[in-house]
Design a protein around this motif. Structure first.
Motif, PDB file in Angstrom:
ATOM      1  N   ALA A  73     -13.516  -3.247  -3.215  1.00  0.00           N
ATOM      2  CA  ALA A  73     -12.101  -4.137  -3.275  1.00  0.00           C
ATOM      3  C   ALA A  73     -10.745  -3.696  -2.323  1.00  0.00           C
ATOM      4  N   GLY A  74     -11.096  -2.809  -1.330  1.00  0.00           N
ATOM      5  CA  GLY A  74      -9.991  -2.676  -0.175  1.00  0.00           C
ATOM      6  C   GLY A  74      -9.179  -1.386  -0.664  1.00  0.00           C
ATOM      7  N   THR A  75      -9.744  -0.481  -1.122  1.00  0.00           N
ATOM      8  CA  THR A  75      -8.954   0.727  -1.454  1.00  0.00           C
ATOM      9  C   THR A  75      -9.674   1.986  -0.452  1.00  0.00           C
ATOM     10  N   VAL A  76      -9.148   2.881  -0.272  1.00  0.00           N
ATOM     11  CA  VAL A  76      -9.717   3.930   0.165  1.00  0.00           C
ATOM     12  C   VAL A  76      -9.109   5.279  -0.507  1.00  0.00           C
ATOM     13  N   SER A  77      -9.862   6.271  -0.840  1.00  0.00           N
ATOM     14  CA  SER A  77      -9.239   7.354  -1.678  1.00  0.00           C
ATOM     15  C   SER A  77     -10.124   8.549  -1.267  1.00  0.00           C
ATOM     16  N   GLY A  78      -9.806   9.766  -1.452  1.00  0.00           N
ATOM     17  CA  GLY A  78     -10.531  11.020  -1.248  1.00  0.00           C
ATOM     18  C   GLY A  78      -9.714  12.366  -1.272  1.00  0.00           C
TER      19      GLY A  78
END
Length: 155
Positions: A73-78
């Motif tokens: 969906a176009g998100t990046v996290s971590g």
């Protein structure tokens, strides 16, 4: 004789056009499949370059474990080393643009972890290109210089 030449030229033109469009379709499909492989898993940081002028990358050592997960969906996290981060990205072909990241602000007692975190969050906004190299996700700047390298995270 004139009609035969026109028909032959038209057939050759159509065959060439069909061949070119088939190549383009195959190329785009491979790009989509490859990016879907990126979004299908979590990534663990292997190394990050602190700045463009620094050729010595920072390598996380336990207990520091920086990660990234790119959603379709176009998100990046971590985890950046100490704090959690999230943001958005746009991807087209080999182009990748990571927009400004939001991070939590926990105090980081480990100096090495803080260096990793600062370098990773700073490098993400410089990313312009991506590639999969030997199963590793490599994020490069606009000049093609490696900024960040991730390996698939262990299950």
């Amino acid at each position: 004789m004139y009609r035969v030449k026109n028909t032959t030229i038209s057939l050759v033109f159509l065959a060439g056009l069909t061949a070119l469009s088939a190549c383009k379709t195959t190329s785009n499909a491979n790009m989509d499949d490859t990016w879907s492989n990126v979004t299908a898993q979590q990534w663990q940081l292997v190394q990050v370059t602190q700045s463009k002028n620094n050729s010595n990358p920072l390598v996380p050592t336990p207990p520091v474990m920086a990660t990234a997960q790119f959603s379709p969906a176009g998100t990046v996290s971590g985890n950046a080393g100490c704090n959690q981060y999230s943001g958005s990205y746009t991807q087209a072909g080999t182009s990748l643009d990571v927009l400004q990241l939001a991070t939590t602000r926990k105090m980081c007692l480990d100096e090495h972890a803080m260096k990793i975190e600062d370098a990773l969050t700073g490098a993400f906004v410089l990313v312009d290109q991506w590639d999969l190299v030997n199963g590793h996700l490599v994020l490069n700047d606009q000049d093609g210089d490696k900024l960040i390298e991730f390996a698939p995270a262990a299950p």
